[in-house]
Design an enzyme around this catalytic site. Structure first.
Site, mmCIF file in Angstrom:
data_model
loop_
_atom_site.group_PDB
_atom_site.id
_atom_site.type_symbol
_atom_site.label_atom_id
_atom_site.label_comp_id
_atom_site.label_asym_id
_atom_site.label_seq_id
_atom_site.Cartn_x
_atom_site.Cartn_y
_atom_site.Cartn_z
ATOM 1 N N MET A 1 0.824 -1.206 0.000
ATOM 2 C CA MET A 1 0.000 0.000 0.000
ATOM 3 C C MET A 1 0.863 1.262 0.000
ATOM 4 O O MET A 1 2.068 1.216 0.203
ATOM 5 C CB MET A 1 -0.924 0.007 1.217
ATOM 6 C CG MET A 1 -1.922 -1.141 1.244
ATOM 7 S SD MET A 1 -2.973 -1.128 2.716
ATOM 8 C CE MET A 1 -3.945 0.350 2.453
ATOM 9 N N HIS A 2 0.220 2.404 -0.236
ATOM 10 C CA HIS A 2 0.749 3.752 -0.007
ATOM 11 C C HIS A 2 1.790 4.239 -1.011
ATOM 12 O O HIS A 2 2.106 5.425 -1.024
ATOM 13 C CB HIS A 2 1.368 3.878 1.393
ATOM 14 C CG HIS A 2 0.576 3.294 2.500
ATOM 15 N ND1 HIS A 2 -0.753 3.566 2.694
ATOM 16 C CD2 HIS A 2 0.929 2.424 3.496
ATOM 17 C CE1 HIS A 2 -1.186 2.912 3.750
ATOM 18 N NE2 HIS A 2 -0.190 2.212 4.247
ATOM 19 N N ASP B 1 -2.879 -4.792 0.519
ATOM 20 C CA ASP B 1 -2.382 -6.102 0.924
ATOM 21 C C ASP B 1 -2.988 -6.591 2.229
ATOM 22 O O ASP B 1 -3.311 -7.781 2.352
ATOM 23 C CB ASP B 1 -0.850 -6.115 0.984
ATOM 24 C CG ASP B 1 -0.262 -5.023 1.867
ATOM 25 O OD1 ASP B 1 -1.013 -4.195 2.420
ATOM 26 O OD2 ASP B 1 0.979 -4.997 1.990
#
Length: 514
Positions: free
Chosen positions: A82-83, A241
């Site tokens: 992520m991110h 995830d």
């Protein structure tokens, strides 16, 4: 013709492709590694083109290993780290390497955003504080430090959604991954116009957002030629995830908690309603289950701490593992198991990449506390494992304070395969720890979401009910009281050292700049 679903997980170390049948049985799995760059301390970057090459290789390998006729692949689900900040220009070309989830360079931008918008308002708008791991402060960092690159930006994507774009030519995301950008209204499950305005981010740069099991695009003819898939195969939203991991382990209803022992460590609790921890110490994100949310505590170096320790200090064990064809971690944990609980007074702080929960501090550092002449390598190994587990308990305690019912804890990830580590988890948590029949993680959850998106299952709950079941349970043992005492000492260490962490970071940055 039998029906199959493909899950693709764009991880930090590699891209996994996983094929399951309609009953959830794994047919084949393949992972292709890709490199990680750390150009400066606490920086982490990857080239999105490396993910795409890994994705192609893993898909081809799964189709070859399974022998499945490619038209039988009914749908594809995506998940991944992520991110991360992926920037594309008007031609769709990658502008610069992706700044990853564990990159800590944007601390100053987080402070500025929070001051500009207001800490309480940020929490109200997004459910979370602005953290260096999140996407928005990375984008502001690029604007301030790399204006030429920023001037070329036409699209902002998350890692798995870049792979969606390469597979389909379309720009979509979904609610669970978008929740970790600091640009998303988690309660309303849509982009936050107020945050976009405050950060001067054009809405046109961002993809459309769907619920996680929704089929939003289809494999293009160009991608079909490269991967071996059939053109027109539906691609569903998928999930970040951790949300996909939760689906893959059946953590979709309130009362169930998952603990993931991967590179990072995650404590994840499903919630029937939108809840926010008053100080923002837990992430409040949309779940990959429509109409559900989740609360999540994240520590940045869980299994990553043990991997660092292996690489830095366990060359002897690595050599022995190669000679005897054993797993190096088995050797390390076997020696650690002979050390008493609590490591005879040795405590490890697992802040090797800064920390997120419950201490959102990019300057936090790893520490061995209490070393004496008595301590040897087995003590240090055990201290690393116990320190990571204490850090995970920090998140569990925050969930308890919010009043969430915690009826069952499920463990997954590489660390959960160790009976020794599972016992430490049960003793530190003071709760039974269960495992499930599925060990494929987020890729499996993505494949289940694909099954819902193409109509193989009606709901995510139906998909999990058929495919995921508990296997073994590890119950707390005699070390519960010992760990309660050591955990109390562990909790005192960060407050005592926080000022020194900040001072040390200033010294390091000063000398790096010169």
């Amino acid at each position: 013709m039998r029906t199959y679903l493909l899950g693709i997980d764009v991880g930090t170390t590699g891209t996994k492709a996983l094929l399951i049948d309609a009953a959830g049985r794994v047919q084949a799995s393949a992972t292709t590694e890709h490199p990680l760059r750390t150009p400066r301390p606490l920086w982490a970057e990857q080239n999105p083109e490396d993910w795409w090459r890994s994705t192609i290789t893993s898909i081809k390998a799964v189709l070859r290993l399974s022998g499945v006729n490619k038209p039988a692949v009914a749908g594809i689900g995506l998940t991944g780290q992520m991110h991360g900040l992926v920037l594309l220009d008007r031609r769709g070309a990658v502008i610069r390497p992706c700044i990853l989830w564990n990159d800590q360079r944007s601390a100053a931008q987080c402070t500025a955003i929070t001051k500009n918008v207001g800490a309480r308002r940020v929490l109200r708008l997004t459910g979370n504080p602005v953290l260096p791991g999140f996407t928005a402060p990375k984008l502001v960092w690029v604007r301030e430090r790399e204006p030429q690159a920023y001037g070329r930006v036409a699209r902002v994507l998350l890692p798995k959604d870049y792979i969606r774009h390469r597979l389909t030519g379309e720009f979509f995301s979904e609610v669970s991954d978008a929740s970790g950008t600091s640009l998303f209204d988690v309660g309303q499950r849509r982009w936050s116009d107020e945050m976009l305005w405050a950060l001067r981010v054009p809405r046109a740069w961002l993809p459309e957002v769907t619920e996680s099991p929704v089929a939003s695009a289809r494999v293009s003819s160009q991608a079909a030629k490269l991967t071996g898939l059939t053109a027109g195969t539906p691609v569903v939203g998928g999930g970040g995830d951790q949300a996909a991991q939760a689906v893959g382990t059946g953590v979709i209803a309130e009362g169930t908690v998952s603990v993931t022992l991967g590179t990072s460590g995650v404590v994840f609790a499903a919630s029937n309603k939108y809840r926010v921890e008053p100080q923002g110490r837990l992430h409040a994100f949309c779940h990959a289950v429509p109409g559900q949310w989740h609360l999540m505590g994240v520590m940045l170096s869980a299994g990553g701490s043990l991997r660092w320790y292996r690489d830095a200090l366990c060359a002897e064990e690595s050599t022995e593992a190669k000679r005897t064809r054993r797993d190096v971690y088995d050797l390390m944990l076997h020696s650690a198991s002979r050390v008493p609980a609590g490591g005879e007074g040795l405590i490890f702080l697992p802040y090797l990449a800064g920390e997120r929960t419950p201490h959102p501090d990019p300057n936090a550092r790893g520490v061995f506390f209490g070393l004496t002449l008595r301590h040897g390598k087995p003590h240090m190994t055990r201290a690393v494992i116990e320190g990571v587990t204490y850090g995970l308990r920090d998140s569990l305690e925050l969930l308890r304070k919010l009043g969430l019912p915690l009826k069952q804890v499920r463990a997954s990830g590489g660390g959960a395969q160790s009976g020794f580590w599972r016992q430490i988890l049960a003793d530190v948590f003071g709760a039974p720890i269960s495992t499930v029949n599925v060990t494929e993680g987020a890729a499996y959850g993505a494949a289940l979401l694909a099954a819902v998106g193409v109509g193989v299952h009606r709901t995510v709950a139906d998909a999990c009910r058929q495919s995921v079941r508990r296997t073994r349970t590890t119950r707390p043992g005699n070390a519960v009281r010992v760990y309660a005492d050591y955990y109390a000492r562990y909790r005192q260490l960060y407050p005592a050292l926080a000022g020194q962490f900040e001072a040390l970071a200033s010294v390091v940055n000063k000398h790096l700049e010169t």
